[in-house]
Enzyme design. Structure first.
Site, PDB file in Angstrom:
ATOM      1  N   GLY A  42       0.704  -1.458   0.092  1.00 41.26           N
ATOM      2  CA  GLY A  42       0.158  -0.006  -0.120  1.00 41.26           C
ATOM      3  C   GLY A  42       0.846   1.351  -0.135  1.00 41.26           C
ATOM      4  O   GLY A  42       0.483   2.376  -0.351  1.00 41.26           O
ATOM      5  N   GLU A  97       4.193   3.705   6.299  1.00 44.61           N
ATOM      6  CA  GLU A  97       2.802   3.199   5.904  1.00 44.61           C
ATOM      7  C   GLU A  97       1.908   4.109   5.339  1.00 44.61           C
ATOM      8  O   GLU A  97       1.846   5.182   5.469  1.00 44.61           O
ATOM      9  CB  GLU A  97       2.322   2.624   7.673  1.00 44.61           C
ATOM     10  CG  GLU A  97       2.663   1.482   8.157  1.00 44.61           C
ATOM     11  CD  GLU A  97       1.627   0.459   7.513  1.00 44.61           C
ATOM     12  OE1 GLU A  97       0.930   0.575   6.294  1.00 44.61           O
ATOM     13  OE2 GLU A  97       1.116  -0.505   8.215  1.00 44.61           O
ATOM     14  N   ASP A  98       0.938   2.897   4.852  1.00 41.84           N
ATOM     15  CA  ASP A  98      -0.338   3.795   4.147  1.00 41.84           C
ATOM     16  C   ASP A  98      -1.150   4.405   5.265  1.00 41.84           C
ATOM     17  O   ASP A  98      -1.764   5.342   5.309  1.00 41.84           O
ATOM     18  CB  ASP A  98      -0.943   3.030   2.895  1.00 41.84           C
ATOM     19  CG  ASP A  98      -1.317   1.691   3.575  1.00 41.84           C
ATOM     20  OD1 ASP A  98      -0.870   1.361   4.699  1.00 41.84           O
ATOM     21  OD2 ASP A  98      -1.868   0.784   2.609  1.00 41.84           O
ATOM     22  N   ASP A 101      -4.488   1.503  11.391  1.00 40.08           N
ATOM     23  CA  ASP A 101      -5.818   1.090  11.713  1.00 40.08           C
ATOM     24  C   ASP A 101      -5.965   0.813  13.232  1.00 40.08           C
ATOM     25  O   ASP A 101      -5.741   1.360  14.289  1.00 40.08           O
ATOM     26  CB  ASP A 101      -6.529   0.327  10.909  1.00 40.08           C
ATOM     27  CG  ASP A 101      -7.776  -0.012  10.805  1.00 40.08           C
ATOM     28  OD1 ASP A 101      -8.642   1.046  11.144  1.00 40.08           O
ATOM     29  OD2 ASP A 101      -8.456  -1.063  10.552  1.00 40.08           O
ATOM     30  N   LYS A 129      -6.336   6.098  11.605  1.00 38.79           N
ATOM     31  CA  LYS A 129      -7.659   5.962  12.019  1.00 38.79           C
ATOM     32  C   LYS A 129      -7.656   5.738  13.541  1.00 38.79           C
ATOM     33  O   LYS A 129      -7.720   4.610  13.973  1.00 38.79           O
ATOM     34  CB  LYS A 129      -8.173   4.820  11.429  1.00 38.79           C
ATOM     35  CG  LYS A 129      -8.867   5.078   9.842  1.00 38.79           C
ATOM     36  CD  LYS A 129      -9.865   4.219   9.515  1.00 38.79           C
ATOM     37  CE  LYS A 129      -9.193   2.966   8.700  1.00 38.79           C
ATOM     38  NZ  LYS A 129     -10.206   2.046   8.219  1.00 38.79           N
ATOM     39  N   ARG A 163      -5.723   0.474  -6.042  1.00 40.14           N
ATOM     40  CA  ARG A 163      -4.551   1.219  -5.303  1.00 40.14           C
ATOM     41  C   ARG A 163      -3.812   2.261  -6.337  1.00 40.14           C
ATOM     42  O   ARG A 163      -3.343   3.314  -5.837  1.00 40.14           O
ATOM     43  CB  ARG A 163      -3.429   0.160  -5.433  1.00 40.14           C
ATOM     44  CG  ARG A 163      -3.477  -0.954  -4.327  1.00 40.14           C
ATOM     45  CD  ARG A 163      -2.236  -1.579  -4.138  1.00 40.14           C
ATOM     46  NE  ARG A 163      -2.413  -3.051  -3.433  1.00 40.14           N
ATOM     47  CZ  ARG A 163      -2.385  -3.287  -2.223  1.00 40.14           C
ATOM     48  NH1 ARG A 163      -2.305  -2.174  -1.317  1.00 40.14           N
ATOM     49  NH2 ARG A 163      -2.601  -4.432  -1.706  1.00 40.14           N
TER      50      ARG A 163
HETATM   51  P1  IMP Z   1      -3.751  -2.584  11.237  1.00 42.68           P
HETATM   52  O1  IMP Z   1      -2.678  -3.604  11.558  1.00 42.68           O
HETATM   53  O2  IMP Z   1      -5.170  -2.638  11.521  1.00 42.68           O
HETATM   54  O3  IMP Z   1      -3.278  -0.949  11.650  1.00 42.68           O
HETATM   55  O4  IMP Z   1      -3.887  -2.353   9.725  1.00 42.68           O
HETATM   56  C1  IMP Z   1      -3.104  -1.915   8.735  1.00 42.68           C
HETATM   57  C2  IMP Z   1      -3.155  -2.377   7.389  1.00 42.68           C
HETATM   58  O5  IMP Z   1      -4.582  -2.772   7.255  1.00 42.68           O
HETATM   59  C3  IMP Z   1      -2.839  -1.371   6.344  1.00 42.68           C
HETATM   60  O6  IMP Z   1      -1.433  -1.174   5.852  1.00 42.68           O
HETATM   61  C4  IMP Z   1      -3.953  -1.499   5.458  1.00 42.68           C
HETATM   62  O7  IMP Z   1      -3.247  -2.392   4.466  1.00 42.68           O
HETATM   63  C5  IMP Z   1      -4.871  -2.347   5.814  1.00 42.68           C
HETATM   64  N1  IMP Z   1      -6.095  -1.222   6.068  1.00 42.68           N
HETATM   65  C6  IMP Z   1      -6.677  -0.684   7.428  1.00 42.68           C
HETATM   66  N2  IMP Z   1      -7.467   0.065   7.161  1.00 42.68           N
HETATM   67  C7  IMP Z   1      -7.834   0.196   5.896  1.00 42.68           C
HETATM   68  C8  IMP Z   1      -8.606   1.055   4.932  1.00 42.68           C
HETATM   69  O8  IMP Z   1      -9.448   1.946   5.474  1.00 42.68           O
HETATM   70  N3  IMP Z   1      -8.349   0.838   3.573  1.00 42.68           N
HETATM   71  C9  IMP Z   1      -7.543  -0.026   3.115  1.00 42.68           C
HETATM   72  N4  IMP Z   1      -6.667  -0.917   3.794  1.00 42.68           N
HETATM   73  C10 IMP Z   1      -6.870  -0.619   4.938  1.00 42.68           C
HETATM   74 MG    MG Z   2      -3.838  -3.654   2.434  1.00 47.18          MG
END
Ligand code: IMP
Ligand code: MG
Length: 173
Positions: A42, A97-98, A101, A129, A163
């Site tokens: 991402g 990071e993109d 979450d 987020k 993407r």
């Molecule tokens: P985390 O481990 O929950 O913080 O998630 C991180 C990863 O989940 C990111 O690098 C994204 O690949 C994916 N992700 C989380 N939220 C979104 C979203 O709103 N759209 C697309 N990908 C997301």
């Molecule tokens: Mg992803």
């Protein structure tokens, strides 16, 4: 797919913010031996724009991790699909990071990289987020803080598509 997207951040907004982040990072890492670590897939548009907004010498390296479980939520179990091609011991490392979450991916990757004893380890994310956080992870540089929406574009995917949208939009299932 594209008819289910409403725009959230325009190309111009992203461009302006990325320039600001790049200028800030250039100041903060002046004179330091920096390796910028992108988390694939991402991050590719963001990191390409970000490093070009940084007026300094640096290395770029990529890592790809996957969380077990699939779907749109991460489970916190990450395994390495592609590792860095060089060590980071004694160097200043910046994870890019993109989106952060739940924070689980970053938590695991952070732990993994800290074990390699970098001089410092910080995080820069395009999107944050915070309302979804499950583990507290320090995020040092944030492009935009957003509400609890599922977003796509500028690297962010839905089932590995979208993407390539040049802007960030909210996906309405
Ligand atoms: P985390 O481990 O929950 O913080 O998630 C991180 C990863 O989940 C990111 O690098 C994204 O690949 C994916 N992700 C989380 N939220 C979104 C979203 O709103 N759209 C697309 N990908 C997301
Ligand atoms: Mg992803």
């Amino acid at each position: 797919m594209r008819d289910r997207i409403t725009p959230l951040l325009t190309e111009a907004q992203i461009r302006t913010r990325v320039q600001e982040l790049g200028a800030q990072l250039t100041q903060d890492y002046a004179g330091k031996d920096l390796v910028v670590i992108g988390l694939l897939n991402g991050v590719f548009p963001f990191i390409a724009d970000l490093v070009r907004a940084m007026d300094m010498d640096l290395n770029i390296s990529f890592m790809q991790v996957a969380s077990y479980g699939g779907g749109t939520e991460s489970t916190g179990e990450v395994h390495i699909l592609k590792d860095l091609d060089r060590g980071i011991q004694g160097r200043h490392a910046l994870i890019v990071e993109d989106i952060v979450d739940t924070g689980l991916t970053l938590f695991k990757v952070g732990k993994l990289l800290r074990d390699r004893e970098p001089a410092s380890l910080k995080v820069c994310t395009l999107l944050d987020k915070p309302s979804r956080r499950k583990v507290q992870v320090p995020v040092d540089y944030v492009g935009f803080t957003i509400e609890d929406h599922f977003v796509v574009g500028y690297g962010l995917d839905l089932d590995d598509k979208l993407r390539n949208l040049p802007y960030v939009g909210v996906y309405h299932p």
